[in-house]
Scaffold this motif. Structure first.
Motif, PDB file in Angstrom:
ATOM      1  N   ARG A   1     -11.276  -4.337  -0.166  1.00  0.00           N
ATOM      2  CA  ARG A   1     -12.376  -3.503  -0.105  1.00  0.00           C
ATOM      3  C   ARG A   1     -13.446  -3.639   1.141  1.00  0.00           C
ATOM      4  NH1 ARG A   1     -13.309  -4.553  -6.028  1.00  0.00           N
ATOM      5  NH2 ARG A   1     -11.445  -3.710  -6.813  1.00  0.00           N
TER       6      ARG A   1
ATOM      7  N   LYS B   1       1.000  -1.117   0.086  1.00  0.00           N
ATOM      8  CA  LYS B   1       0.033  -0.024   0.094  1.00  0.00           C
ATOM      9  C   LYS B   1       0.825   1.208  -0.114  1.00  0.00           C
ATOM     10  CE  LYS B   1      -3.804   2.112   2.927  1.00  0.00           C
ATOM     11  NZ  LYS B   1      -3.160   3.213   2.964  1.00  0.00           N
TER      12      LYS B   1
ATOM     13  N   GLY C   1      -2.505   6.251  -2.781  1.00  0.00           N
ATOM     14  CA  GLY C   1      -2.627   4.819  -3.587  1.00  0.00           C
ATOM     15  C   GLY C   1      -2.219   4.886  -4.957  1.00  0.00           C
ATOM     16  N   ARG C   2      -1.859   3.776  -5.541  1.00  0.00           N
ATOM     17  CA  ARG C   2      -1.627   3.584  -6.698  1.00  0.00           C
ATOM     18  C   ARG C   2      -2.413   2.347  -7.223  1.00  0.00           C
ATOM     19  NH1 ARG C   2       4.992   3.709  -6.308  1.00  0.00           N
ATOM     20  NH2 ARG C   2       4.384   1.510  -5.537  1.00  0.00           N
ATOM     21  N   THR C   3      -2.753   2.505  -8.546  1.00  0.00           N
ATOM     22  CA  THR C   3      -3.732   1.352  -9.047  1.00  0.00           C
ATOM     23  C   THR C   3      -2.966  -0.031  -8.830  1.00  0.00           C
ATOM     24  OG1 THR C   3      -2.885   1.812 -11.158  1.00  0.00           O
ATOM     25  CG2 THR C   3      -4.647   2.931 -10.581  1.00  0.00           C
ATOM     26  N   ARG C   4      -1.752   0.042  -9.183  1.00  0.00           N
ATOM     27  CA  ARG C   4      -1.051  -1.414  -8.773  1.00  0.00           C
ATOM     28  C   ARG C   4      -0.820  -2.036  -7.397  1.00  0.00           C
ATOM     29  NH1 ARG C   4       3.816   1.740 -10.870  1.00  0.00           N
ATOM     30  NH2 ARG C   4       5.010   1.718  -9.240  1.00  0.00           N
ATOM     31  N   ASP C   5      -1.203  -1.141  -6.320  1.00  0.00           N
ATOM     32  CA  ASP C   5      -1.196  -1.509  -5.119  1.00  0.00           C
ATOM     33  C   ASP C   5      -1.913  -2.788  -4.820  1.00  0.00           C
ATOM     34  OD1 ASP C   5       0.599   0.458  -4.556  1.00  0.00           O
ATOM     35  OD2 ASP C   5      -0.954   1.744  -3.290  1.00  0.00           O
ATOM     36  N   GLU C   6      -1.438  -3.838  -4.154  1.00  0.00           N
ATOM     37  CA  GLU C   6      -2.391  -4.919  -3.738  1.00  0.00           C
ATOM     38  C   GLU C   6      -3.451  -4.526  -2.923  1.00  0.00           C
ATOM     39  OE1 GLU C   6      -3.616  -8.852  -3.506  1.00  0.00           O
ATOM     40  OE2 GLU C   6      -2.235  -8.154  -4.699  1.00  0.00           O
TER      41      GLU C   6
ATOM     42  N   GLY D   1      -5.311  -2.305  -3.234  1.00  0.00           N
ATOM     43  CA  GLY D   1      -6.510  -1.751  -4.223  1.00  0.00           C
ATOM     44  C   GLY D   1      -7.586  -3.109  -4.217  1.00  0.00           C
ATOM     45  N   LYS D   2      -7.063  -4.155  -3.752  1.00  0.00           N
ATOM     46  CA  LYS D   2      -7.912  -5.426  -3.803  1.00  0.00           C
ATOM     47  C   LYS D   2      -8.780  -5.689  -2.403  1.00  0.00           C
ATOM     48  CE  LYS D   2      -4.973  -7.355  -7.335  1.00  0.00           C
ATOM     49  NZ  LYS D   2      -3.997  -8.650  -7.604  1.00  0.00           N
TER      50      LYS D   2
END
Length: 172
Positions: free
Chosen positions: A152, A138, A142-147, A149-150
């Motif tokens: 929720r 993380k 935040g970046r879109t490729r951060d784990e 992001g999964k």
């Protein structure tokens, strides 16, 4: 029965290894050095990251309930449906662990899975214990490729878990 338990353990372990989708490369070695120097997350920081959230995987998901720290999960890793029910906990050394009983058509077995977390600046690193490789979990922002992001807010597990549980119990 021991063969069944070993198979279920591998299934459970495979699910969580796939959850991080860790890829070793030149950048990974830089991450390892940064993570080794980083401070472990506190129990409060870990609880904030996970409680009341679901971690979505390629072929499944795990839910970290805030109520009684119940952990539930489902997986279709390798095409075979499994589900888990247990508890999650955190340690003051930056670890998130979940101990759950995994159920499959062939039987059930318990598994303990842990992830270490460290933070340096706005970056949280994670690795699967005991032998995983550190990776960026993380970032802030935040970046879109951060784990992460999964991960929720909410329960993305119960409905599918109930379907798998019903399917497995009817096949016995």
């Amino acid at each position: 029965m021991k063969k069944i338990q070993a198979l279920l353990m591998l299934c459970a372990i495979g699910t969580f290894v796939g959850a991080g989708q860790i890829k070793a490369n030149a950048a990974q070695s830089k991450t390892n050095g940064s993570a080794e120097l980083a401070a472990p997350l506190t129990t409060d920081e870990l609880v904030e990251l996970y409680h009341g959230r679901s971690w979505l995987w390629k072929d499944g998901a795990g839910y970290f309930s805030a109520k009684q720290r119940r952990f539930t999960a489902w997986s279709r890793e390798g095409g075979s449906p499994t589900y888990a029910d247990g508890r999650w906990f955190v340690t003051d050394r930056g670890k998130l662990c979940f101990k759950a009983k995994w159920h499959a058509k062939s039987g059930a077995a318990s598994a303990l899975t842990c992830f270490a977390h460290r933070k340096k600046g706005g970056t949280v690193f994670q690795k699967r214990e005991p032998d995983g490789e550190w990776y960026v979990f993380k970032t802030t922002p935040g970046r879109t490729r951060d784990e992460y992001g999964k991960v929720r807010r909410g329960n993305y597990v119960s409905a599918r878990l109930k379907q798998i549980e019903a399917r497995l119990s009817s096949s016995k």
